[in-house]
Design a protein around this motif. Sequence first.
Motif: not given
Length: 165
Positions: A60-67, A140-148, A154-163
């Motif tokens: 609520v206070q600081y988040g623009h987005s979350c990964f 540089p690429l603009k991210l949208a909610t749900g972008d993976v 590498a076996p990692f997966r990072i999902t972008f969520v805009r707050l």
Amino acid sequence: MDTPQILLTALVGVAASVVTAVVTHALTRSQEKRKHEREVAAKLAELNSTERSRTMIMAVQYGHSCFIVERPEQEQRDRVFLPMGSRITIGRDPSNHIALNHPSVSKMHATLRAQGDSAYIEPLGPTNGIEVNAHTVEQPLKLATGDVITVPGAPFRITFVRLVA
């Protein structure tokens, strides 16, 4: 009362009504925006059962987005918040905000930044590249909610969520 005084009084009344309406509208929109931010934060907090109150406060206070970082060796997903106007890094080195310990990941692989209402990913010259939704990112690429976000090999997966709305 003469006519000019009556007109002046009416004009002052109309101006006061307009100012009141504008201020009320602005306050209502601000409250609706904060309510939306709290709802998004609450949904995100539900995902993180161990530190729900801390997650809520940060979102609520600081988040623009979350990964949301999914690691094969962990059942629980990590959440890394991107504060408004800031920059965080992804890489193999433990000093990165999102540290991914795998040989396919460069020490400083990519940067994630919040700029205005948008979030961007930018590769930092990684050896194995970086992908968003299975497409290689070279600038540089603009991210949208749900972008993976993934690193080939590498076996990692990072999902972008805009707050923020």
